[in-house]
Scaffold this motif. Sequence first.
Motif, PDB file in Angstrom:
ATOM      1  N   ILE A  39      -9.133  -2.511  -6.052  1.00 63.34           N
ATOM      2  CA  ILE A  39      -9.493  -2.124  -4.957  1.00 63.34           C
ATOM      3  C   ILE A  39     -10.860  -1.985  -4.663  1.00 63.34           C
ATOM      4  O   ILE A  39     -11.496  -2.215  -3.492  1.00 63.34           O
ATOM      5  N   PRO A  91      -2.874  -1.831  -4.234  1.00 56.33           N
ATOM      6  CA  PRO A  91      -3.913  -1.368  -4.616  1.00 56.33           C
ATOM      7  C   PRO A  91      -3.843  -1.082  -5.995  1.00 56.33           C
ATOM      8  O   PRO A  91      -2.875  -0.231  -6.651  1.00 56.33           O
ATOM      9  N   PHE A 118       0.832  -1.145  -0.058  1.00 54.07           N
ATOM     10  CA  PHE A 118      -0.082  -0.079   0.068  1.00 54.07           C
ATOM     11  C   PHE A 118       0.924   1.314  -0.033  1.00 54.07           C
ATOM     12  O   PHE A 118       0.537   2.280  -0.444  1.00 54.07           O
TER      13      PHE A 118
END
Length: 409
Positions: A357, A353, A290
């Motif tokens: 997502i 992501p 992330f």
Amino acid sequence: MALAELIRVPPQARGWLRLPAAIRIGVVYLVARGVTMGFFWGAAQLSTFGSRFGPRPNVGSLLMGWDAQWYWFIAVHGYPATLPTDDSGAVVNNQWAFMPVYPYLARLLGGEGVGWQPAAIGISLVAGFLGCLVLYLLLRPRVGEDAATWAIVFFACAPLAAIFQIGYAEALFLLWLFLALWCVAHRRYRWLYALVPLMAFTRPGVLAFALFLALHGIQRWKMRRAEPLPTGHVVHIVVLGAIATVAGFAWPVIAGAVSGVPDAYLLTELSWRRGWIPGDDGAFAPFAAFWQAAGFWFHTWGLGTATGYVVLAVLVIAIAWALAFGPRVRKVGPEIRLWSASYVVYLLAVFFPQSSIFRLLVPLSPLWGAAAVPRSRLWRGGLVVACLAGQWWWIYNMYALGNAYWQIP
């Protein structure tokens, strides 16, 4: 009340609102699925050569596109004993990334050939309806009849509601999840001994449920004076948490045992991520993806890497505050809040992501209960419109324009 406000039923025709909740929810669900099918039809008409589906595909091709093809392939061919690799020896995309319950259930109901496809879509449709009903039952004691009904309207029309009629495992997983949350909320822990393995082998996410059970146990301990905590409940929570943890790692162990490569599952999952970040060595570290992606995407958008880090930090803080202190979120009850926190932590720990997502956020759907609390007609009607607009945007981008980089469902 909620349905009457939504579709403006005249007073003389409102007797049907006194029908059982299952029928009322069924009407909402069927109408929503009809709208979604219309969106798919529109996407098929607008599909171009730039889409992986080509110009004007039939709607069935869209419903069975993308990961649905992997599930079909598993139903027909099973899982590889030898991991496929590219010329450099790196593991490439393969079936081990997908859990077996959904494809094999569809094979059982429809066979391996053409019958598999309607069976797979049928499972998603039925699981979606049952999931709506269970979510309603989960929310009603917390937010009331009216808000619970509106939460189902939002859920059935949500931007990702297309998952209820495509060949994906999400709808089935949501059904297991909502049932599991209902069991925890009503202290029916024994049912979880069946539901936890079903969740674990339907799609990834049961490790988040293990964390949720740990947090739930802590919360029950802290509140033991207000709500007695019998020894039997303690045993169930501890044992089920252990089972959920073991189940969460079981599929990687099975993949390693069958393929002879201990980290076969991890290598398979990382094969989907490889190539996003230049110079990425493909190694996995919890929470790193992330952070890397925040810098990568904001740099790609011309907004600066540092901006991405700041936005990610602010977003995490805002979500944590909302789950802990948000007055509307608090109304949905501790079980939904603890599950939501656990799942967010899980996503931050394991996911890189990109456009998927949005689909990965669907297990947070019980929070629609918080969105339904305000009783304003303008708010509720506007949110339905926003949900449907978001649903069209998602279907159009992922199917009419779908490609292998920017638009992946």
